[in-house]
Design a protein around this motif. Structure first.
Motif, mmCIF file in Angstrom:
data_model
loop_
_atom_site.group_PDB
_atom_site.id
_atom_site.type_symbol
_atom_site.label_atom_id
_atom_site.label_comp_id
_atom_site.label_asym_id
_atom_site.label_seq_id
_atom_site.Cartn_x
_atom_site.Cartn_y
_atom_site.Cartn_z
ATOM 1 N N ASN A 1 8.604 -0.488 0.142
ATOM 2 C CA ASN A 1 7.141 -0.114 0.468
ATOM 3 C C ASN A 1 6.353 -0.791 1.042
ATOM 4 N N LEU A 2 6.208 -1.896 0.509
ATOM 5 C CA LEU A 2 5.458 -3.182 1.106
ATOM 6 C C LEU A 2 5.673 -3.325 2.832
ATOM 7 N N ASP B 1 8.005 -10.682 -3.593
ATOM 8 C CA ASP B 1 7.247 -9.593 -3.782
ATOM 9 C C ASP B 1 7.513 -8.619 -2.582
ATOM 10 N N LEU B 2 8.430 -8.471 -1.543
ATOM 11 C CA LEU B 2 8.536 -7.645 -0.632
ATOM 12 C C LEU B 2 9.413 -6.688 -1.053
ATOM 13 N N ASP C 1 4.925 -0.728 4.830
ATOM 14 C CA ASP C 1 3.372 -0.674 5.110
ATOM 15 C C ASP C 1 3.133 -1.775 6.121
ATOM 16 N N MET D 1 -5.612 -6.177 -0.373
ATOM 17 C CA MET D 1 -4.201 -6.818 -0.223
ATOM 18 C C MET D 1 -4.363 -7.665 1.103
ATOM 19 N N HIS E 1 1.701 -14.124 -2.882
ATOM 20 C CA HIS E 1 2.781 -13.480 -2.874
ATOM 21 C C HIS E 1 3.872 -14.130 -1.940
#
Length: 182
Positions: free
Chosen positions: A18-19, A14-15, A22, A1, A10
């Protein structure tokens, strides 16, 4: 990643929560210590580059330039000023991650303008060679970023991305106070 090419593929679509959680956790791990190191190790040229990135942020708020690029450059320039070879190797990946996050947060009403005093506080702490103050200023900036992310996405990313349910009340002078997150 962390592959910069993969990150370029991305988009903000895509956000997910959880992303974002992180990303906030990564920023909390890396950026305060990078700022602490930069306060001690930054050269005059490094400080000038950080100041120039801040000026680009101000200009972008005034309608001249790309705020997301200027904000990401500010943060990665601080990282570079740490003069830590391993942190520096993370620059390209962090730059792309910050762009993704800042593209989202810049949609929050007045987010770019409202963060300028906090960025200025970090810059002043770096110039004063105040490592603890610089680290604290970064923590406050990250909490402001999380607040703006929540405002845009309407999501609670893993209970403030820390599991504590606590957030920091951000003030531009670098002070902070614990406050229960909503």
């Amino acid at each position: 990643m962390l592959d910069p090419v993969l990150l370029d593929w991305h988009g903000t679509a895509d956000l997910d929560a959880n992303l974002i959680a992180d990303l906030i956790e990564l920023r909390r791990i890396l950026e305060p210590e990078a700022a602490r190191l930069a306060a001690d190790r930054a050269t005059a040229g490094d400080l000038a580059a950080i100041g120039a990135a801040y000026e680009r942020m101000e200009a972008a708020v005034g309608g001249q330039g790309d705020y997301v690029e200027a904000d990401a450059a500010f943060h990665t320039t601080v990282l570079m000023a740490s003069h830590n070879v391993f942190l520096i190797q993370l620059k390209d990946a962090l730059l792309r991650l910050l762009r993704l996050g800042f593209t989202t947060t810049s949609r929050h009403p007045n987010a770019p303008a409202s963060t300028l005093p906090y960025h200025a506080s970090l810059l002043h702490r770096l110039e004063a060679r105040d490592g603890t103050g610089a680290a604290d200023a970064v923590h406050v900036l990250i909490e402001r970023n999380l607040h703006h992310l929540r405002g845009v996405l309407g999501k609670d990313a893993r209970k403030t991305a820390s599991g504590t349910g606590m957030a920091l009340t951000a003030t531009p002078n670098g002070a902070k106070a614990d406050k229960h997150a909503h």
